[in-house]
Design an enzyme around this catalytic site. Structure first.
Site, mmCIF file in Angstrom:
data_model
loop_
_atom_site.group_PDB
_atom_site.id
_atom_site.type_symbol
_atom_site.label_atom_id
_atom_site.label_comp_id
_atom_site.label_asym_id
_atom_site.label_seq_id
_atom_site.Cartn_x
_atom_site.Cartn_y
_atom_site.Cartn_z
ATOM 1 N N CYS A 90 -49.027 -28.686 36.714
ATOM 2 C CA CYS A 90 -48.133 -29.792 37.059
ATOM 3 C C CYS A 90 -48.896 -31.004 37.588
ATOM 4 O O CYS A 90 -48.305 -32.056 37.837
ATOM 5 C CB CYS A 90 -47.092 -29.338 38.069
ATOM 6 S SG CYS A 90 -46.212 -27.880 37.496
ATOM 7 N N HIS A 131 -38.652 -33.508 36.725
ATOM 8 C CA HIS A 131 -40.049 -33.061 36.771
ATOM 9 C C HIS A 131 -40.516 -32.616 35.380
ATOM 10 O O HIS A 131 -40.665 -31.425 35.114
ATOM 11 C CB HIS A 131 -40.161 -31.928 37.798
ATOM 12 C CG HIS A 131 -41.534 -31.396 38.005
ATOM 13 N ND1 HIS A 131 -42.685 -32.134 37.786
ATOM 14 C CD2 HIS A 131 -41.963 -30.176 38.428
ATOM 15 C CE1 HIS A 131 -43.747 -31.383 38.060
ATOM 16 N NE2 HIS A 131 -43.341 -30.194 38.433
#
Lengths: 131, 387
Positions: free
Chosen positions: B83, B334
């Site tokens: 991420c 996200h």
């Protein structure tokens, strides 16, 4: 899911809890590594992990990943063993997952951890149970 | 090292974008950034993307995406750090410009997450954890952060209500961000009443699955002046990159994120800045507990005081140090590879004074923190209006 070769490769750690003790600094590594992260040593002797410890942290996974959905809710703990090594594992035999708490004493027992459908591999390993 | 400036940003609206492919989203964001910067060619393209292979059945993005933009031939690289892939794409681009290999770089991040079902998305995200020694036991990402939350709660008395307050704040900010996935006001009660995912984290403690792309154009200060923008010159004055142990089992202290702390220390040292000098901050709130722990790790608050800071409103839009004015991962969404780039786009927008209703008044120094896995990697970038 996990290939037969990978499952076989992990038998010593999953089935027999084999760890590696660094001959340079005595640090116990689980799983074993090529290089000791503390002293850089590259020679080890095989040593089994102790089977008692306590819960360092935990959760109850209410939405488990594929292959684990039948086990929902799935309690999982990070257990610190009596030699200081920390190991992640499922927690078995709880009447209510809410019983889990930090500091709870546990012992390790050999159990079925996951399975790949009705005809696939069965993955065994160790779970923590109240000690 | 040469000074580096941000001269353009490009964002698409984040969401479940069934009508858009990975390459379409990426090209829209990239084109928007090039147009914003007023440049039509670059010396390099970097692409942050965590797992196009698992999410979209596509690898080799450097060729695919450079080609898509009509730039075949340009040097391009896809970088991956789970991420934190977007933050890493900026770090690599920063090194290109600061080190003199390239003058102008297009920095991008993208993730197409909704072409797979929930189980496959969970699996793809799970590859950011140690598959052999964590994933084997059935732990998920919410589960790993739940384990960190349990320790923080026991050590510092952090409560579920305080975790929920992070979601309430970030959703309130997201209402003011047209690019956000969710324009949704939530209350503490809403969070606590949402489905338990991994104790103590509820569904509304978690960031969503999102499609999205974001882009920046960075260049030398000299080239930035030539471009003649009327915006204040915004420079990247600090860049920090660090790792931590992959598995939680090998961390000494589970109440803090050492990789994030190291990345922040390196960025502060490069910029010659201290946490108390910051005006606006974007952190990696993949889960509510992550915002609390990252704000402590970057030095905004002492260990254990991140949760009460949210309670007191210190991190609200008009608080002492606004955190995640964009709505954060929680509300903005996200799309994992795009997140680190979108965070920096928000900070640049704030420093240019172009953030509209969510503008932090007078902000001239900002920080963006991006994180991979359960904190196993992190980037921190500090941006400043040049004096």
């Amino acid at each position: 899911m996990i290939s037969p070769a990978r499952s076989w490769r992990e038998f010593p750690q999953r089935y027999r809890l084999e760890a590696a003790r660094c001959e340079g600094c005595e640090k116990v590594l689980y799983p074993p590594r090529v290089v000791c992260p503390d002293c850089g040593g590259c020679t080890f002797e095989t040593t089994p992990l102790p089977r008692e410890g306590k819960v360092v942290t935990f959760t109850v996974v209410r939405v488990p990943p594929a292959g684990y959905t039948e086990q929902s809710p799935l309690p999982i703990a990070l257990v610190e063993l009596t030699n200081g090594v920390k190991v992640m594992m499922q927690v078995g035999d709880l009447a209510d997952p809410e019983e889990l708490e930090i500091g709870m004493p546990v012992r390790l027992e050999f159990r079925r951890v996951a399975w790949d459908g009705e005809a696939g591999l069965i993955f065994y390993g160790h779970k923590a149970v109240k000690g | 090292m040469r000074d580096v400036a941000v001269v353009g940003i490009g964002m698409i609206d984040f969401g479940e974008l069934w009508e858009k492919s990975l390459r379409t989203m990426w090209a829209e964001a990239a084109l928007a950034a090039l147009t914003d910067a007023g440049v039509d060619s670059v010396d390099m393209v970097t692409i942050g993307c965590m797992s196009p292979g698992l999410f979209a059945g596509q690898e080799h993005l450097a060729s695919l995406l450079a080609d898509e933009l009509g730039m075949a031939g340009v040097p391009a690289a896809r970088v991956e750090s789970a991420c934190a892939s977007g933050g890493l794409a900026l770090r690599m681009a920063f090194a290109e410009v600061a080190g003199g290999l390239s003058d102008t770089v297009l920095v991008t991040g993208v993730e197409k997450m909704t072409d797979v079902d929930g189980a496959d998305a969970t699996f793809a995200l799970g590859t950011a954890a140690d598959q052999e020694w964590e994933g084997f036991h059935g732990i998920t990402f919410p589960g790993l952060y739940a384990m960190l939350a349990q320790v923080h709660m026991q050590r510092h008395g952090t409560t579920s209500e305080q975790l929920a307050a992070v979601a309430v704040k970030n959703h309130a900010n997201g209402l003011l961000n047209p690019h956000a996935q969710y324009h949704l006001k939530v209350s503490v009660e809403d969070v606590l009443a949402s489905t338990m995912v991994a104790d103590p984290l509820h569904l509304l403690d978690c960031s969503p699955v999102t499609d999205g792309a974001a882009a920046l154009v960075i260049t030398t200060v000299e080239r930035a002046r030539e471009l003649g923008s009327e915006r204040p010159m915004v420079k990247i004055t600090g860049s920090g990159l660090a790792t931590d142990t992959m598995a939680l089992a090998n961390r000494n202290d589970l109440s803090q994120l050492d990789g994030v702390r190291l990345a922040a220390e390196r960025a502060y040292a490069m910029a010659g800045r201290k946490p108390e000098e910051l005006h606006v901050v974007e952190v990696h709130d993949c889960f509510t507990i992550a915002e609390i722990m990252t704000t402590e790790a970057i030095g905004l608050f002492d260990p254990g005081f991140g949760a009460s800071a949210v309670d007191k409103g210190l991190t609200s839009l008009h608080g002492k140090i606004p955190v995640n004015p964009s709505g954060g991962l929680k509300s903005k969404g996200h799309p994992v590879g795009a997140t680190g780039v979108a965070q920096v786009a928000e900070i640049a927008t704030q420093l240019w004074g172009e953030a509209g209703q969510r503008q932090v008044e007078g902000a001239t120094i900002g920080l963006a923190q991006n994180m991979g896995g359960s904190g196993g990697s992190s980037t921190v970038h500090i941006l400043e209006v040049a004096s």
